[in-house]
Design a protein around this motif. Structure first.
Motif, PDB file in Angstrom:
ATOM      1  N   LYS A 398     -48.696  44.701   7.783  1.00  0.00           N
ATOM      2  CA  LYS A 398     -47.342  45.158   7.546  1.00  0.00           C
ATOM      3  C   LYS A 398     -46.850  45.238   6.308  1.00  0.00           C
ATOM      4  O   LYS A 398     -46.099  46.299   5.760  1.00  0.00           O
ATOM      5  CB  LYS A 398     -46.326  44.230   8.540  1.00  0.00           C
ATOM      6  CG  LYS A 398     -46.462  44.567  10.048  1.00  0.00           C
ATOM      7  CD  LYS A 398     -45.527  43.731  10.825  1.00  0.00           C
ATOM      8  CE  LYS A 398     -45.732  43.840  12.426  1.00  0.00           C
ATOM      9  NZ  LYS A 398     -45.500  45.187  12.984  1.00  0.00           N
ATOM     10  N   ALA A 399     -47.058  44.351   5.532  1.00  0.00           N
ATOM     11  CA  ALA A 399     -46.446  44.211   4.207  1.00  0.00           C
ATOM     12  C   ALA A 399     -47.099  45.380   3.486  1.00  0.00           C
ATOM     13  O   ALA A 399     -46.576  45.976   2.480  1.00  0.00           O
ATOM     14  CB  ALA A 399     -46.958  42.866   3.498  1.00  0.00           C
ATOM     15  N   GLY A 423     -46.742  39.346   2.616  1.00  0.00           N
ATOM     16  CA  GLY A 423     -46.890  39.104   3.900  1.00  0.00           C
ATOM     17  C   GLY A 423     -46.860  37.864   4.408  1.00  0.00           C
ATOM     18  O   GLY A 423     -46.075  37.351   5.276  1.00  0.00           O
ATOM     19  N   ILE A 424     -47.594  36.925   3.428  1.00  0.00           N
ATOM     20  CA  ILE A 424     -47.473  35.405   3.793  1.00  0.00           C
ATOM     21  C   ILE A 424     -46.245  34.885   3.365  1.00  0.00           C
ATOM     22  O   ILE A 424     -45.841  34.093   4.188  1.00  0.00           O
ATOM     23  CB  ILE A 424     -48.584  34.804   2.780  1.00  0.00           C
ATOM     24  CG1 ILE A 424     -50.011  35.433   3.236  1.00  0.00           C
ATOM     25  CG2 ILE A 424     -48.777  33.305   2.906  1.00  0.00           C
ATOM     26  CD1 ILE A 424     -50.406  34.916   4.495  1.00  0.00           C
ATOM     27  N   GLY A 425     -45.728  35.527   2.535  1.00  0.00           N
ATOM     28  CA  GLY A 425     -44.302  34.842   1.951  1.00  0.00           C
ATOM     29  C   GLY A 425     -43.238  35.130   3.147  1.00  0.00           C
ATOM     30  O   GLY A 425     -42.779  34.193   3.537  1.00  0.00           O
ATOM     31  N   MET A 447     -37.761  39.948   9.025  1.00  0.00           N
ATOM     32  CA  MET A 447     -38.466  38.823   8.230  1.00  0.00           C
ATOM     33  C   MET A 447     -39.120  39.542   7.057  1.00  0.00           C
ATOM     34  O   MET A 447     -39.427  39.431   5.639  1.00  0.00           O
ATOM     35  CB  MET A 447     -39.524  38.030   8.981  1.00  0.00           C
ATOM     36  CG  MET A 447     -40.830  38.672   9.210  1.00  0.00           C
ATOM     37  SD  MET A 447     -41.401  37.203  10.376  1.00  0.00           S
ATOM     38  CE  MET A 447     -43.210  37.582   9.731  1.00  0.00           C
ATOM     39  N   LEU A 448     -39.385  41.016   7.163  1.00  0.00           N
ATOM     40  CA  LEU A 448     -39.974  41.786   6.031  1.00  0.00           C
ATOM     41  C   LEU A 448     -39.078  42.873   5.428  1.00  0.00           C
ATOM     42  O   LEU A 448     -39.416  43.907   5.068  1.00  0.00           O
ATOM     43  CB  LEU A 448     -41.239  42.585   6.492  1.00  0.00           C
ATOM     44  CG  LEU A 448     -42.629  41.750   6.686  1.00  0.00           C
ATOM     45  CD1 LEU A 448     -43.662  42.253   7.631  1.00  0.00           C
ATOM     46  CD2 LEU A 448     -42.946  41.670   5.114  1.00  0.00           C
ATOM     47  N   GLU A 451     -33.475  43.329   2.563  1.00  0.00           N
ATOM     48  CA  GLU A 451     -32.152  42.974   2.783  1.00  0.00           C
ATOM     49  C   GLU A 451     -32.109  41.557   3.603  1.00  0.00           C
ATOM     50  O   GLU A 451     -32.787  41.380   4.545  1.00  0.00           O
ATOM     51  CB  GLU A 451     -31.314  43.891   3.450  1.00  0.00           C
ATOM     52  CG  GLU A 451     -31.077  45.246   2.841  1.00  0.00           C
ATOM     53  CD  GLU A 451     -30.487  45.364   1.407  1.00  0.00           C
ATOM     54  OE1 GLU A 451     -29.550  44.516   1.224  1.00  0.00           O
ATOM     55  OE2 GLU A 451     -30.969  45.889   0.512  1.00  0.00           O
ATOM     56  N   GLY A 452     -30.784  40.835   3.233  1.00  0.00           N
ATOM     57  CA  GLY A 452     -30.827  39.695   3.874  1.00  0.00           C
ATOM     58  C   GLY A 452     -31.587  38.159   3.386  1.00  0.00           C
ATOM     59  O   GLY A 452     -32.335  38.467   2.348  1.00  0.00           O
ATOM     60  N   ASN A 453     -31.437  37.466   3.973  1.00  0.00           N
ATOM     61  CA  ASN A 453     -32.210  35.966   3.824  1.00  0.00           C
ATOM     62  C   ASN A 453     -33.670  36.137   3.900  1.00  0.00           C
ATOM     63  O   ASN A 453     -34.125  35.480   4.707  1.00  0.00           O
ATOM     64  CB  ASN A 453     -31.413  34.783   4.430  1.00  0.00           C
ATOM     65  CG  ASN A 453     -32.012  33.488   3.842  1.00  0.00           C
ATOM     66  OD1 ASN A 453     -32.569  33.408   2.905  1.00  0.00           O
ATOM     67  ND2 ASN A 453     -31.526  32.497   4.599  1.00  0.00           N
TER      68      ASN A 453
END
Ligand code: ARG
Length: 574
Positions: A398-399, A423-425, A447-448, A451-453
């Motif tokens: 996905k990354a 991706g791992i991060g 998560m990917l 924007e955001g945390n």
């Protein structure tokens, strides 16, 4: 010393000058409404209650006698019941100036901490259920090491239990004599079949227990199979640890079998001292504080009548080893919340038996489950557990897509490198940034996101700073100017910078990496606002430009360090 503790000291001094004595601890927190002050005394009412002075009068007294001009620039009272404090920018400037030239380090503290984490069972592949223990435990190991602890990582793999008896019984039944070229998937399948059989067939179940006991008595044939299966599993797990950038190594494996000699001694010891009892040939400890469903004392079985020792016996032996042999100051268990009662029982038994030591702090840092959007446990569409390796590969894939969308001409090796870091991060950060005590919903999109945390947001902010510093071309630590705060953005960012160390201490105290995540996210988002407003390199005022460069440099350093001790890498190229 944190800013808060410095301010507490100033307030205490003022109270002393007023001849007011209190026992209530003074609580100082950051002010959410910056215009009102940078920090505030939050429990003025409580303090006034103790010294029996009207809170408004008390506030006035404190304000009148406060020592101004060093740390505190101004101080005032605001309704309903706060004392607001504005820091002195000159004091902040001096502190920042010192930081530019120094490395961020903590002193060694000589405290030994054992961290029990990851700890998958042998003869199975790691699955999504191992993500939290592995990722959170590893982050805490890094963070504690960074903050000066002597960390002993302990991967308590399940390599001594009934799964071996099951495997062996099944292999024997099928007359399979060697397992040389077998895969872990095949072993897992055999184990599942054996388990199914053991549920239906009591005779088979008994056999599995007998074989487990034989293995535990060191019979060669059983031991050879055991060794092979352990090796196979560890080889697979190692690939996962490497991909996930987990700092566990072979030397950190202290599996259940590691405690086999101690187990053999403690079980008879517990029987002899009447802490454990033999009932129906099983060795059991009954604890009065724990009741079963019928309201009777709950029994914890340590050894089966077949002679096989159970998970519980090993854990008691392990606790003894960590307390008495390793002489640990702290033992932390990163295990999911479903094992809460179990661990309490183990602790209780070990304590009664005198296997623990007074000085050792033992804590279960439990965590909730990973859920899918419908709030059910996160599983594959067909309802199976998700293998960790599949989750990792999916994240990297996905990354890769995200990177290609931004830059389709990217060089292939760079693409591979970047997609792994991103991706791992993202996978790790999504887990680390949630309060571990709660369940969380797994969400690829969130998560990917840039924007955001998210880790991507922080990694991206880091690159922005990195590229400014690169364009500047000279070493920031060689800049020999006085650091100067010229606007409110810089003032708030500087205060934030000064709070890195205390954030680390708070994270360590609570064993909650999400506190560190929250901090670096806030720092990154505040910096982004500053970055959008000011064109640093084009600033004609050299003094301001240099100060902004120094501040940016410090923030980049903190973002990088923060991510690294969470077990996440940064990239310098894009
Ligand atoms: N192997 C266990 C499991 O998969 C976790 C072990 C945790 N550590 C411990 N000391 N019990 O559930």
């Amino acid at each position: 010393m944190t800013i808060q503790s410095k301010l507490i000291k100033e307030i205490k001094n003022s109270l002393k000058k007023n001849k007011i004595k209190i026992n209530t601890p003074i609580i100082i927190q950051k002010n959410k409404f910056k215009k009102k002050g940078h920090f505030q005394v939050n429990n003025l009412f409580q303090i006034s209650h103790e010294c029996k002075i009207n809170y408004f009068t008390l506030a006035k007294k404190i304000i009148n006698k406060i020592n101004l001009n060093k740390i505190i620039k101004s101080i005032n009272f605001s309704k309903p019941c706060f004392i607001n404090i504005f820091l002195n920018p000159r004091w902040i400037e001096k502190k920042i100036e010192k930081k530019v030239k120094k490395k961020i380090i903590f002193k060694k503290n000589n405290k030994k901490v054992v961290i029990d984490y990851s700890s998958p069972n042998v003869a199975k592949s790691m699955h999504v259920g191992h993500l939290r223990s592995t990722v959170i435990g590893d982050a805490m190991a890094r963070i504690m090491e960074f903050s000066g602890y002597n960390v002993i990582r302990s991967n308590h793999i399940g390599d001594w239990g009934n799964q071996f008896g099951m495997l062996i019984a099944y292999l024997k039944k099928k007359k399979i004599n060697h397992i040389k070229n077998i895969s872990i998937q095949k072993i897992e399948k055999i184990y599942r079949q054996a388990k199914k059989k053991s549920l239906k067939n009591k005779k088979f179940l008994k056999k599995t227990e007998k074989y487990t006991s034989k293995l535990q008595k060191n019979s060669t044939y059983y031991n050879n199979i055991w060794k092979k299966v352990v090796q196979l599993t560890l080889r697979e797990n190692k690939i996962i640890y490497q991909l996930l950038n987990i700092s566990l190594q072979d030397k950190n494996i202290f599996g259940e079998s590691f405690y086999k000699e101690i187990v053999k001694k403690i079980v008879p010891d517990l029987i002899q001292r009447k802490i454990a009892r033999v009932k129906n040939k099983n060795v059991i400890v009954f604890l009065k504080d724990f009741k079963n469903r019928k309201g009777e004392k709950m029994g914890i079985i340590l050894q089966k009548k077949s002679g096989a020792f159970l998970y519980s016996a090993t854990d008691i032996a392990c606790m003894k080893y960590r307390c008495k042999t390793l002489k640990a100051d702290i033992i932390l268990y990163y295990i999911d919340s479903r094992q809460k009662q179990y661990l309490q029982q183990i602790y209780k038994i070990a304590k009664i038996a005198g296997y623990t030591t007074k000085k050792t702090i033992i804590q279960h840092h439990m965590f909730g489950m990973v859920l899918s959007k419908n709030k059910h446990p996160f599983q594959t569409r067909s309802g199976n557990t998700i293998k960790l390796i599949d989750l990792i590969n999916q994240s990297i894939k996905k990354a890769k897509k995200i990177i290609l969308k931004k830059n389709e001409n990217i060089e292939y090796t760079t693409l591979l490198k970047l997609s792994k870091i991103i991706g791992i991060g993202a996978l790790k950060y999504a887990d680390l940034s949630k309060n571990r005590k709660k369940n969380y919903v797994f969400d690829w999109k969130k998560m990917l996101s840039f924007e955001g945390n998210t880790s991507l947001y922080i990694q991206y902010t880091y690159i922005r700073i990195y590229s400014i510093l690169k364009k500047y071309k000279k070493k920031i630590s060689h800049l020999n100017n006085k650091f100067m705060i010229s606007n409110n953005y810089e003032l708030f960012l500087s205060i934030e910078i000064l709070q890195f160390k205390e954030t680390i201490l708070k994270t360590v105290k609570n064993g909650q990496p999400h506190l560190l995540c929250k901090y670096i996210y806030k720092l990154a988002s505040k910096y982004s606002k500053f970055y959008e407003k000011y064109n640093i390199l084009n600033n004609k005022n050299k003094k301001i430009r240099n100060s902004q460069l120094q501040m940016s440099f410090l923030i980049a350093k903190i973002l990088k360090k923060g991510l690294n001790i969470l077990g996440i890498q940064v990239m310098k190229f894009i």
